[in-house]
Design a protein around this motif. Structure first.
Motif, PDB file in Angstrom:
ATOM      1  N   TYR A 217      -0.894  -9.890   3.071  1.00 45.61           N
ATOM      2  CA  TYR A 217      -1.563  -8.615   2.831  1.00 45.61           C
ATOM      3  C   TYR A 217      -1.169  -7.578   3.873  1.00 45.61           C
ATOM      4  O   TYR A 217      -0.640  -7.887   4.943  1.00 45.61           O
ATOM      5  CB  TYR A 217      -3.084  -8.793   2.823  1.00 45.61           C
ATOM      6  CG  TYR A 217      -3.666  -9.200   4.158  1.00 45.61           C
ATOM      7  CD1 TYR A 217      -4.116  -8.245   5.064  1.00 45.61           C
ATOM      8  CD2 TYR A 217      -3.789 -10.539   4.505  1.00 45.61           C
ATOM      9  CE1 TYR A 217      -4.650  -8.609   6.280  1.00 45.61           C
ATOM     10  CE2 TYR A 217      -4.321 -10.918   5.717  1.00 45.61           C
ATOM     11  CZ  TYR A 217      -4.752  -9.948   6.612  1.00 45.61           C
ATOM     12  OH  TYR A 217      -5.271 -10.321   7.805  1.00 45.61           O
ATOM     13  N   ALA A 218      -1.425  -6.326   3.533  1.00 45.01           N
ATOM     14  CA  ALA A 218      -1.217  -5.214   4.454  1.00 45.01           C
ATOM     15  C   ALA A 218      -2.371  -4.242   4.268  1.00 45.01           C
ATOM     16  O   ALA A 218      -2.755  -3.929   3.132  1.00 45.01           O
ATOM     17  CB  ALA A 218       0.122  -4.515   4.177  1.00 45.01           C
ATOM     18  N   VAL A 219      -2.939  -3.791   5.380  1.00 48.96           N
ATOM     19  CA  VAL A 219      -3.996  -2.791   5.321  1.00 48.96           C
ATOM     20  C   VAL A 219      -3.376  -1.404   5.445  1.00 48.96           C
ATOM     21  O   VAL A 219      -2.178  -1.253   5.704  1.00 48.96           O
ATOM     22  CB  VAL A 219      -5.039  -3.035   6.425  1.00 48.96           C
ATOM     23  CG1 VAL A 219      -5.744  -4.368   6.210  1.00 48.96           C
ATOM     24  CG2 VAL A 219      -4.388  -2.998   7.800  1.00 48.96           C
ATOM     25  N   ARG A 220      -4.200  -0.391   5.271  1.00 51.54           N
ATOM     26  CA  ARG A 220      -3.690   0.986   5.228  1.00 51.54           C
ATOM     27  C   ARG A 220      -2.864   1.323   6.483  1.00 51.54           C
ATOM     28  O   ARG A 220      -1.789   1.918   6.398  1.00 51.54           O
ATOM     29  CB  ARG A 220      -4.869   1.953   5.092  1.00 51.54           C
ATOM     30  CG  ARG A 220      -4.497   3.435   5.051  1.00 51.54           C
ATOM     31  CD  ARG A 220      -3.628   3.754   3.850  1.00 51.54           C
ATOM     32  NE  ARG A 220      -3.303   5.157   3.780  1.00 51.54           N
ATOM     33  CZ  ARG A 220      -3.901   6.018   2.957  1.00 51.54           C
ATOM     34  NH1 ARG A 220      -4.839   5.587   2.133  1.00 51.54           N
ATOM     35  NH2 ARG A 220      -3.565   7.277   2.950  1.00 51.54           N
ATOM     36  N   ASP A 221      -3.341   0.880   7.651  1.00 47.80           N
ATOM     37  CA  ASP A 221      -2.623   1.190   8.887  1.00 47.80           C
ATOM     38  C   ASP A 221      -1.303   0.440   9.007  1.00 47.80           C
ATOM     39  O   ASP A 221      -0.467   0.792   9.840  1.00 47.80           O
ATOM     40  CB  ASP A 221      -3.491   0.860  10.106  1.00 47.80           C
ATOM     41  CG  ASP A 221      -4.702   1.769  10.213  1.00 47.80           C
ATOM     42  OD1 ASP A 221      -4.694   2.829   9.559  1.00 47.80           O
ATOM     43  OD2 ASP A 221      -5.649   1.413  10.935  1.00 47.80           O
ATOM     44  N   GLY A 222      -1.115  -0.614   8.183  1.00 50.32           N
ATOM     45  CA  GLY A 222       0.100  -1.412   8.287  1.00 50.32           C
ATOM     46  C   GLY A 222       1.086  -1.177   7.167  1.00 50.32           C
ATOM     47  O   GLY A 222       1.993  -1.993   6.958  1.00 50.32           O
ATOM     48  N   LEU A 223       0.951  -0.063   6.430  1.00 52.13           N
ATOM     49  CA  LEU A 223       1.834   0.205   5.302  1.00 52.13           C
ATOM     50  C   LEU A 223       3.167   0.822   5.729  1.00 52.13           C
ATOM     51  O   LEU A 223       4.060   0.995   4.889  1.00 52.13           O
ATOM     52  CB  LEU A 223       1.136   1.114   4.291  1.00 52.13           C
ATOM     53  CG  LEU A 223      -0.084   0.509   3.583  1.00 52.13           C
ATOM     54  CD1 LEU A 223      -0.706   1.533   2.644  1.00 52.13           C
ATOM     55  CD2 LEU A 223       0.290  -0.756   2.823  1.00 52.13           C
ATOM     56  N   GLY A 224       3.278   1.175   7.009  1.00 48.35           N
ATOM     57  CA  GLY A 224       4.550   1.705   7.504  1.00 48.35           C
ATOM     58  C   GLY A 224       4.968   2.968   6.783  1.00 48.35           C
ATOM     59  O   GLY A 224       4.189   3.910   6.641  1.00 48.35           O
ATOM     60  N   ASP A 225       6.213   2.979   6.278  1.00 48.45           N
ATOM     61  CA  ASP A 225       6.740   4.165   5.601  1.00 48.45           C
ATOM     62  C   ASP A 225       6.598   4.055   4.084  1.00 48.45           C
ATOM     63  O   ASP A 225       7.388   4.633   3.337  1.00 48.45           O
ATOM     64  CB  ASP A 225       8.199   4.388   5.981  1.00 48.45           C
ATOM     65  CG  ASP A 225       9.068   3.163   5.684  1.00 48.45           C
ATOM     66  OD1 ASP A 225       8.520   2.138   5.237  1.00 48.45           O
ATOM     67  OD2 ASP A 225      10.300   3.248   5.900  1.00 48.45           O
ATOM     68  N   ALA A 226       5.600   3.302   3.601  1.00 52.00           N
ATOM     69  CA  ALA A 226       5.361   3.217   2.159  1.00 52.00           C
ATOM     70  C   ALA A 226       5.113   4.619   1.601  1.00 52.00           C
ATOM     71  O   ALA A 226       4.461   5.441   2.253  1.00 52.00           O
ATOM     72  CB  ALA A 226       4.155   2.323   1.874  1.00 52.00           C
ATOM     73  N   PRO A 227       5.620   4.921   0.417  1.00 47.71           N
ATOM     74  CA  PRO A 227       5.488   6.273  -0.154  1.00 47.71           C
ATOM     75  C   PRO A 227       4.074   6.535  -0.681  1.00 47.71           C
ATOM     76  O   PRO A 227       3.808   6.418  -1.880  1.00 47.71           O
ATOM     77  CB  PRO A 227       6.535   6.287  -1.268  1.00 47.71           C
ATOM     78  CG  PRO A 227       6.688   4.854  -1.667  1.00 47.71           C
ATOM     79  CD  PRO A 227       6.458   4.042  -0.427  1.00 47.71           C
ATOM     80  N   LEU A 228       3.154   6.864   0.198  1.00 44.33           N
ATOM     81  CA  LEU A 228       1.768   7.116  -0.190  1.00 44.33           C
ATOM     82  C   LEU A 228       1.686   8.323  -1.114  1.00 44.33           C
ATOM     83  O   LEU A 228       2.418   9.300  -0.968  1.00 44.33           O
ATOM     84  CB  LEU A 228       0.909   7.338   1.050  1.00 44.33           C
ATOM     85  CG  LEU A 228       0.840   6.169   2.043  1.00 44.33           C
ATOM     86  CD1 LEU A 228       0.005   6.554   3.258  1.00 44.33           C
ATOM     87  CD2 LEU A 228       0.273   4.931   1.371  1.00 44.33           C
ATOM     88  N   GLY A 229       0.768   8.234  -2.064  1.00 48.63           N
ATOM     89  CA  GLY A 229       0.565   9.319  -3.014  1.00 48.63           C
ATOM     90  C   GLY A 229       1.575   9.350  -4.139  1.00 48.63           C
ATOM     91  O   GLY A 229       1.517  10.226  -5.007  1.00 48.63           O
ATOM     92  N   ARG A 230       2.503   8.387  -4.165  1.00 50.69           N
ATOM     93  CA  ARG A 230       3.529   8.333  -5.202  1.00 50.69           C
ATOM     94  C   ARG A 230       3.301   7.130  -6.110  1.00 50.69           C
ATOM     95  O   ARG A 230       2.460   6.276  -5.851  1.00 50.69           O
ATOM     96  CB  ARG A 230       4.913   8.231  -4.540  1.00 50.69           C
ATOM     97  CG  ARG A 230       5.244   9.351  -3.580  1.00 50.69           C
ATOM     98  CD  ARG A 230       5.514  10.654  -4.312  1.00 50.69           C
ATOM     99  NE  ARG A 230       6.649  10.539  -5.210  1.00 50.69           N
ATOM    100  CZ  ARG A 230       7.918  10.723  -4.838  1.00 50.69           C
ATOM    101  NH1 ARG A 230       8.196  11.034  -3.574  1.00 50.69           N
ATOM    102  NH2 ARG A 230       8.898  10.610  -5.708  1.00 50.69           N
ATOM    103  N   ALA A 231       4.091   7.054  -7.181  1.00 53.44           N
ATOM    104  CA  ALA A 231       4.093   5.865  -8.034  1.00 53.44           C
ATOM    105  C   ALA A 231       4.886   4.770  -7.326  1.00 53.44           C
ATOM    106  O   ALA A 231       6.043   4.979  -6.946  1.00 53.44           O
ATOM    107  CB  ALA A 231       4.702   6.177  -9.396  1.00 53.44           C
ATOM    108  N   VAL A 232       4.267   3.603  -7.132  1.00 52.01           N
ATOM    109  CA  VAL A 232       4.841   2.580  -6.253  1.00 52.01           C
ATOM    110  C   VAL A 232       4.729   1.210  -6.899  1.00 52.01           C
ATOM    111  O   VAL A 232       3.763   0.909  -7.610  1.00 52.01           O
ATOM    112  CB  VAL A 232       4.126   2.583  -4.878  1.00 52.01           C
ATOM    113  CG1 VAL A 232       4.507   1.372  -4.038  1.00 52.01           C
ATOM    114  CG2 VAL A 232       4.446   3.860  -4.120  1.00 52.01           C
TER     115      VAL A 232
END
Length: 247
Positions: A217-232
Motif C-alpha cells: 500500500y501507499a498513503v497520500r504522502d507516499g505517492l511520490g510523483d503520481a499524477p494526482l487529479g488525473r485519470a490513473v
C-alpha cells in the motif's frame, strides 16, 4: 398452553457457519515496541485505516525461537483501536504462545484443522472418468451506482468492483479483483483483497488517501510523483506500485 411459535421464540441462541473477509497483519518483527509505533505512524498519515478493524496476526515470518510478548502486543494494539482476534500460520510454539494469550489459530474455509491426522489414501480406482473442473468461484462484477460516503466501506468479495460515482474522503472500497472508480477517488481503494498480485486500481480523478494491492500500500504522502487529479491506473511491479496516466 404455549404455541409452537411462542416456544420457538424462547430459544436462547442459534449457531450458524459463516465466512468473513479479515485483514491479516503479517508480523515481520517480534518486538512490540517496533510494530505498534509503526502502525500508529501509518494512522497519522492515513486516518481511519484499520481503525476498529478485527484483524488476524500472521506468524509465518517470525522466528519460532523469538516469540513476541503476545499479551503486551494485544494490549498495545487495542490501545490504537485494532482488535486482534486470532492468528494464522507459524509453528506450534508460536501458535501455542499466542493461544495462551487468547488468540486462537484460525484456518481458511475448507482447510484441514491443524491437529487433524492426514486422511488415509483412497483405494485405487480403475480408470475413473475425468470430471469437469470445478467452477472458479469468481462472481459477476459488483457495480455501485452512487457515491460512496465518508465512513462507508464496500467489499466486492470474489469479484471486481465498479463505482460509478465519487469515493469520498473517509470512505473505503475493497475488491478481491480490480477496483474501477468512474469518478474521483478521494478515499481508500484496496484491490487484490485475496492476494491477487495482478489486480489493478483505475480512477478517472486520482486523489486517494490510500491505495493498496494485495497487501502492498501507499498513503497520500507516499505517492511520490503520481499524477494526482488525473485519470490513473495503479499496478504492482514486483513489490513497488506504479502509477500510470490513462489516455
Amino acid at each position: 398452553m404455549s404455541s409452537p411459535a411462542s416456544e420457538a421464540r424462547l430459544e436462547p441462541f442459534r449457531l450458524r457457519g459463516a465466512n468473513f473477509n479479515l485483514l491479516v497483519l503479517r508480523l515481520l518483527d517480534p518486538r512490540v515496541e517496533v510494530v505498534v509505533p509503526a502502525l500508529a505512524d501509518q494512522f497519522r498519515r492515513a486516518p481511519g485505516f484499520l481503525r476498529n478493524a478485527p484483524i488476524v496476526l500472521g506468524l509465518d515470518d517470525l522466528d519460532p525461537a523469538a516469540a513476541p510478548d503476545f499479551n503486551h502486543l494485544i494490549a498495545q494494539l487495542r490501545g490504537v483501536q485494532i482488535a486482534p482476534i486470532g492468528t494464522t500460520g507459524g509453528g506450534p510454539e508460536l501458535r501455542a504462545a499466542a493461544q495462551a494469550a487468547g488468540l486462537p489459530p484460525l484456518r481458511a474455509a475448507g482447510e484441514q484443522p491443524l491437529a487433524a491426522a492426514p486422511a488415509p489414501a483412497p483405494a485405487p480406482m480403475p480408470e475413473p472418468v475425468p470430471e469437469p473442473p470445478p467452477p472458479s468461484g469468481w462472481q459477476p462484477t459488483m457495480v455501485v451506482d452512487q457515491a460512496v460516503r465518508a465512513g462507508q466501506r464496500i467489499w466486492a468479495q470474489g469479484c471486481d468492483l465498479i463505482v460509478r460515482g465519487t469515493v469520498n474522503p473517509g470512505a473505503e472500497v475493497i475488491a478481491d479483483g480490480n477496483v474501477h472508480v468512474y469518478g474521483a477517488l478521494r478515499g481508500r481503494a484496496i484491490a487484490g483483497g485475496s492476494e491477487n498480485l495482478s489486480a489493478r486500481i483505475f480512477a478517472l480523478n486520482f486523489e486517494p488517501e490510500l491505495v493498496s494491492i494485495a497487501g502492498y500500500y501507499a498513503v497520500r504522502d507516499g505517492l511520490g510523483d503520481a499524477p494526482l487529479g488525473r485519470a490513473v491506473q495503479v499496478c504492482l511491479i514486483g513489490e513497488s506500485m506504479r502509477f500510470d496516466k490513462l489516455g
